[in-house]
Design a protein around this motif. Sequence first.
Motif, PDB file in Angstrom:
ATOM      1  N   UNK A 106      46.523  34.280  70.646  1.00  0.00           N
ATOM      2  CA  UNK A 106      47.608  35.140  70.172  1.00  0.00           C
ATOM      3  C   UNK A 106      48.980  34.630  70.571  1.00  0.00           C
ATOM      4  N   UNK A 107      49.768  34.267  69.596  1.00  0.00           N
ATOM      5  CA  UNK A 107      51.128  33.801  69.864  1.00  0.00           C
ATOM      6  C   UNK A 107      51.946  34.929  70.475  1.00  0.00           C
ATOM      7  N   UNK A 108      52.803  34.551  71.403  1.00  0.00           N
ATOM      8  CA  UNK A 108      53.713  35.552  71.984  1.00  0.00           C
ATOM      9  C   UNK A 108      53.106  36.374  73.105  1.00  0.00           C
ATOM     10  N   UNK A 109      51.789  36.458  73.190  1.00  0.00           N
ATOM     11  CA  UNK A 109      51.193  37.159  74.336  1.00  0.00           C
ATOM     12  C   UNK A 109      49.853  36.541  74.722  1.00  0.00           C
ATOM     13  N   UNK A 110      49.852  35.228  74.786  1.00  0.00           N
ATOM     14  CA  UNK A 110      48.623  34.506  75.116  1.00  0.00           C
ATOM     15  C   UNK A 110      48.263  34.688  76.588  1.00  0.00           C
ATOM     16  N   UNK A 141      43.728  25.877  68.408  1.00  0.00           N
ATOM     17  CA  UNK A 141      44.208  25.106  67.251  1.00  0.00           C
ATOM     18  C   UNK A 141      45.123  23.967  67.685  1.00  0.00           C
ATOM     19  N   UNK A 142      45.244  23.763  69.007  1.00  0.00           N
ATOM     20  CA  UNK A 142      46.188  22.786  69.547  1.00  0.00           C
ATOM     21  C   UNK A 142      47.625  23.141  69.228  1.00  0.00           C
ATOM     22  N   UNK A 143      47.878  24.422  69.102  1.00  0.00           N
ATOM     23  CA  UNK A 143      49.248  24.896  68.908  1.00  0.00           C
ATOM     24  C   UNK A 143      49.788  25.401  70.245  1.00  0.00           C
ATOM     25  N   UNK A 144      51.123  25.359  70.377  1.00  0.00           N
ATOM     26  CA  UNK A 144      51.728  25.970  71.551  1.00  0.00           C
ATOM     27  C   UNK A 144      51.663  27.490  71.440  1.00  0.00           C
ATOM     28  N   UNK A 145      51.456  28.125  72.576  1.00  0.00           N
ATOM     29  CA  UNK A 145      51.532  29.586  72.659  1.00  0.00           C
ATOM     30  C   UNK A 145      52.518  29.932  73.773  1.00  0.00           C
ATOM     31  N   UNK A 146      52.976  31.181  73.809  1.00  0.00           N
ATOM     32  CA  UNK A 146      53.719  31.645  74.992  1.00  0.00           C
ATOM     33  C   UNK A 146      53.048  32.890  75.548  1.00  0.00           C
ATOM     34  N   UNK A 147      53.372  33.188  76.811  1.00  0.00           N
ATOM     35  CA  UNK A 147      52.650  34.230  77.552  1.00  0.00           C
ATOM     36  C   UNK A 147      53.327  35.582  77.505  1.00  0.00           C
TER      37      UNK A 147
END
Length: 401
Positions: A106-110, A141-147
């Motif tokens: 989940x992007x934005x709340x990984x 997916x090898x994408x960046x996420x943020x926490x």
Amino acid sequence: MLIVKKFGGSSVADNEKILNVARRCIEDYNAGHKVVVVLSAMGKTTDGLIAQAKSINPNPSPRELDMLMVTGEQISVAMMAMAISSLGVPAISLNAMQVKMHTTSTYGKAMFKKIEKERINNELDSGKIVIITGFQGINKFDDFTTLGRGGSDTTAVALAAALHADACEIYTDVDGVYTADPRVVPDAKKLDEITYDEMLELASLGAKVLHNRSVELAKHYGVPIIVRSSLNREEGTIVKEETKMMEGVVVSGVAADKNVAQISLLEVKDEPGMAFKIFDALANKKIDVDIILQSIGRDDTKDILFTVSRSNLSEALEILNKLKDSLGIKKIVTDDKIAKVSLVGAGLRTHAGAAAQMFGVLYNAGINMKMIHTSEIRISVIIDEAYADRATRAVHDSFIC
Ligand code: ASP
Ligand code: MG
């Protein structure tokens, strides 16, 4: 020793501050320790990036927003590596992709799933200070996420746990955790130590010193956190499982939260399933409900009163207005001029008179309580917002000073 040191955005806001942090890290390095540094983005960079995203698309996709936000931390770690090298010590910066810090998708709340240690350990073994981007991860997916905002604290604790670090130090612009907000209570004291549970209560009550999830993670892995200032040499506050409880010390802090609103549902049909339908609808929209009161039935109706954060009030009302007729709610009344004042302390578990003492303090100060809520280690009251500071000072005076 292996030390993880995390510095927030205000501690790396400009070149001079970056060099100041670099020198502090070098001191530990020169003392023979392995040093891992976790950084936030410089100053208000993340806010700026979000504004930039919204200027081109008011609703950016969460993936692209994360892709943009992770650049903030990459700037600060590269600058720090350059600063440390300029002072003659080998250093390398790494982002979450290079370390392989795996998170949920989940992007934005990984959330962290696994952190690989190999690269970090190799760099440490070759004698470098290793500087790692806070706040970011990579997903399947090898994408960046943020926490989530403020997530660098969580990165630091996760790294300390994964690397079995001997210390996890979180540097900020305050000297540690205080018994109350020093702007409201001038004689608030800095605490030497506080338990994870107390810290979690205080953080969720508005004493925003540490990212809540970092404290949960620290508790789970038993990582003690030292919170201290990057601007001076004070000892700071240790957050850990158990504290030395001195005789008579019951309470560790008083916090006031003004981001609160009360919703009263009046004359709700008194039949099974009502509370479920109301709170399920709110939960589905991720609206957290805090204190809940229900009156005893009168005729065939009852009242249900609860609090939500003020920022969620309009969305909550929208949901409730849609349910109003089908659930037979006669009237919905709201109040957003309230505050929650809470007393927190592990010692409250065994201190029977604390609630009465707190109510007596408020009575003497002429403050009316609208709602009361207690848990094992906290007593919260809802009062008029206008009295929040006065109540905080009075309760602090009675229990702490
Ligand atoms: N830079 C991110 C933020 O501003 C993460 C952090 O500071 O911890 O939220
Ligand atoms: Mg922070």
